[in-house]
Design an enzyme around this catalytic site. Structure first.
Site, short mmCIF file in Angstrom:
data_model
loop_
_atom_site.label_atom_id
_atom_site.label_comp_id
_atom_site.label_asym_id
_atom_site.label_seq_id
_atom_site.Cartn_x
_atom_site.Cartn_y
_atom_site.Cartn_z
N TYR A 41 -32.99 11.59 23.30
CA TYR A 41 -33.12 11.92 24.74
C TYR A 41 -32.54 10.79 25.60
O TYR A 41 -33.27 9.98 26.16
CB TYR A 41 -34.59 12.09 25.10
CG TYR A 41 -35.35 13.06 24.22
CD1 TYR A 41 -35.06 14.43 24.23
CD2 TYR A 41 -36.38 12.61 23.39
CE1 TYR A 41 -35.76 15.31 23.43
CE2 TYR A 41 -37.09 13.50 22.59
CZ TYR A 41 -36.77 14.83 22.61
OH TYR A 41 -37.47 15.70 21.82
N ASP A 183 -42.64 22.62 24.91
CA ASP A 183 -41.59 23.65 24.82
C ASP A 183 -41.81 24.71 23.77
O ASP A 183 -41.60 25.88 23.98
CB ASP A 183 -40.25 23.00 24.47
CG ASP A 183 -40.00 21.72 25.22
OD1 ASP A 183 -40.72 21.45 26.18
OD2 ASP A 183 -39.08 21.00 24.81
N GLU A 419 -42.39 10.11 18.13
CA GLU A 419 -42.57 11.17 19.13
C GLU A 419 -43.84 11.98 18.84
O GLU A 419 -44.58 12.33 19.74
CB GLU A 419 -41.33 12.05 19.13
CG GLU A 419 -41.24 13.02 20.29
CD GLU A 419 -39.96 13.85 20.25
OE1 GLU A 419 -39.16 13.69 19.29
OE2 GLU A 419 -39.76 14.67 21.17
C1 9WN Z 1 -36.38 19.57 26.60
C2 9WN Z 1 -38.22 14.35 26.58
C3 9WN Z 1 -38.67 15.78 26.47
C4 9WN Z 1 -40.14 15.97 26.89
C5 9WN Z 1 -40.68 17.34 26.53
C6 9WN Z 1 -40.38 17.60 25.06
C7 9WN Z 1 -38.88 17.49 24.79
C8 9WN Z 1 -36.76 18.51 25.57
C9 9WN Z 1 -36.12 18.83 24.24
O1 9WN Z 1 -38.44 16.19 25.13
O2 9WN Z 1 -38.20 18.49 25.51
O3 9WN Z 1 -36.85 19.21 27.86
O4 9WN Z 1 -34.88 18.68 24.15
O5 9WN Z 1 -36.81 19.23 23.30
O6 9WN Z 1 -40.88 18.83 24.65
O7 9WN Z 1 -42.05 17.40 26.80
O8 9WN Z 1 -40.27 15.78 28.27
O9 9WN Z 1 -39.11 13.53 25.87
#
Ligand code: 9WN
Length: 460
Positions: A41, A183, A419
């Protein structure tokens, strides 16, 4: 004896853990905000930043404030706070769906010259901003920060009230599972299964998440198709709010989003008083949300909270961790607190004492679809644990709160700042160096810090 109760953390072990957590936050700091994890992320996420600001508030007021202010720089003109703010320095292809997919500039309300997603996430930010103020080393500076952020927080709440409450009965609805923050929770399965994706309506796309994490830990391709289809629909309608509310095939009111919204509305009332504004509208909002949660999301026969599908009126048949989050309301009636504690302590969520385990699995351990390592379908997450821990503490459910606290610290000591975690073995999954895991570990260590001289802390 379960691993979660096995030992105590000494002062130096706690200090070591805190330093390690701070190092994660330092690694993930990008100059004005924090990425959830550098690999999986690499941009700024909305509720992640709120958790991070809370963690940092205990030791770095400046960065905690900057984190939230940077996020709100990307707020849309209609008040919507996007769930992702893209970093232009990150090459395309590092995260899907990225700026090329979302094309936020199709929306007239999106901020000029910035790329964001077009949906939102749980509105934890007013509560986080108040925590930053409460823990500030420099309170006058924190007050100036609150004065700057207050109108933006008000706009965020006004957006949810104006555009996300389809039946005007007090509950905000999600238009996408990504908005829930959970999600891939089984709570959305029923609604997603009912989605009709017309031939040719699904854009072709390539996932990048499975290059950074084991596909067995992540949502399936079938789930992703649905996520992508929904997001593409909103994009192709120019993110028009009226269309979103009247035409979205996914429109669900959930307890976690609304419990956090109530908490933040209440925090907004306190912030209003601090900055010299009238707290009454925010108090009224908090009370309206509270009544709506109690009146519409509580199932008196099943004695539990659940989600509600606005289109069908159906409630989720699944028992997920979402059902416990109304505990965040300090005025939650005693019988509801008791019912939640009973379910939390039942074999559906609490393994037998003799087995090594960590609370709280995100899905009913006995459900056929329970999966101890797949995204939101069983593993323990530190943020949901932390929310429940706060709720249990304020309702005086001290034993269970202590067990959760010990479990959270036990997991990060055993497997690092991952995570999410296996509810039995405690193995870590998904991203490593995950920001909210580190931030909330810091919060847990500080919030209950014993008076000086008391060297022992309850821990694994
Ligand atoms: C989509 C960043 C985010 C969290 C969410 C988690 C996950 C993203 C993904 O990661 O979501 O937004 O790509 O799976 O479910 O809660 O904010 O950590």
């Amino acid at each position: 004896m379960p691993a979660t109760h096995a030992s105590r953390l000494t002062g130096s072990e706690a200090a070591e853990l805190e330093e390690a957590a701070k190092a994660v936050l330092d690694d993930n700091w990008r100059g004005a905000s924090t990425v959830p994890s550098p690999g999986l992320y690499p941009h700024q996420w909305s509720w992640d930043s709120a958790f991070v600001a809370i963690g940092r508030s205990w030791y770095d007021q400046q960065r905690a404030q900057t984190e939230l202010e940077t996020l709100f720089d990307a707020q849309w003109a209609n008040g919507m706070l996007p769930h992702i703010v893209f970093d232009p320095a990150v090459p395309p292809g590092r995260y899907f769906p990225g700026p090329d997919f979302w094309q936020s500039n199709r929306a007239s309300a999106s901020p000029q010259g910035m790329a964001t997603s077009g949906i939102t996430q749980p509105p934890l930010h007013a509560a986080a901003a108040l925590e930053v103020y409460r823990h500030a080393a420099d309170p006058p500076q924190a007050l100036i920060f609150l004065e700057r952020l207050y109108p933006r927080l008000v706009a965020q709440h006004a957006y949810l009230d104006r555009w996300r409450d389809p039946d005007r009965r007090g509950l905000a609805a999600l238009v996408h599972p990504w908005e829930s923050g959970l999600d891939n929770s089984p709570a959305w399965d029923q609604a997603l299964a009912g989605l009709d994706i017309p031939p040719g309506a699904l854009p072709s796309y390539q996932r990048f998440d499975i290059a950074h994490a084991d596909p067995a830990d992540r949502p399936t391709d079938a789930a992703y198709d649905r996520f992508v289809y929904l997001a593409a629909r909103y994009r192709d309608a120019g993110y028009d709010d009226t269309t979103l509310l009247t035409r979205s095939p996914f429109l669900i009111q959930g307890p976690l989003f609304n419990a956090i919204r109530r908490w933040s509305a209440h925090a907004l009332a306190t912030i209003a008083t601090l900055v010299g504004d009238d707290p009454a509208p925010h108090q009224a909002e908090a009370e309206r949300i509270r009544q709506a949660i109690l009146g519409q999301l509580w199932d008196p026969a099943g004695r539990r909270f659940g989600t509600r599908d606005v289109r069908t009126g159906r409630r989720t048949p699944e028992d997920t961790i979402l059902a416990f989050t109304p505990l965040l309301d300090p005025e939650l009636p005693r019988p509801m607190v008791a019912a939640i504690v009973e379910l939390l302590g039942s074999p559906c969520f609490h393994p037998a004492e003799a087995v090594e385990h960590y609370l709280v699995p995100t899905y009913d351990l006995r459900a056929p679809g329970f999966d101890p390592r797949r995204y939101w379908r069983g593993p323990v997450w530190i943020n949901t644990d932390w929310l429940l821990w706060l709720g249990l503490r304020q309702h005086g459910v001290d034993d269970l709160a202590a067990e959760l606290r010990a479990g959270m610290l036990g997991l990060v000591r055993k497997s690092g700042f991952r995570e999410y975690f296996h509810p039995f073995g405690g193995q870590g999954y998904g991203a490593s160096g995950f920001a909210w895991t580190a931030a909330l570990a810091i919060d847990v260590l500080h919030r209950d810090r014993p008076p000086a001289g008391d060297r022992g802390m309850l821990s694994p």
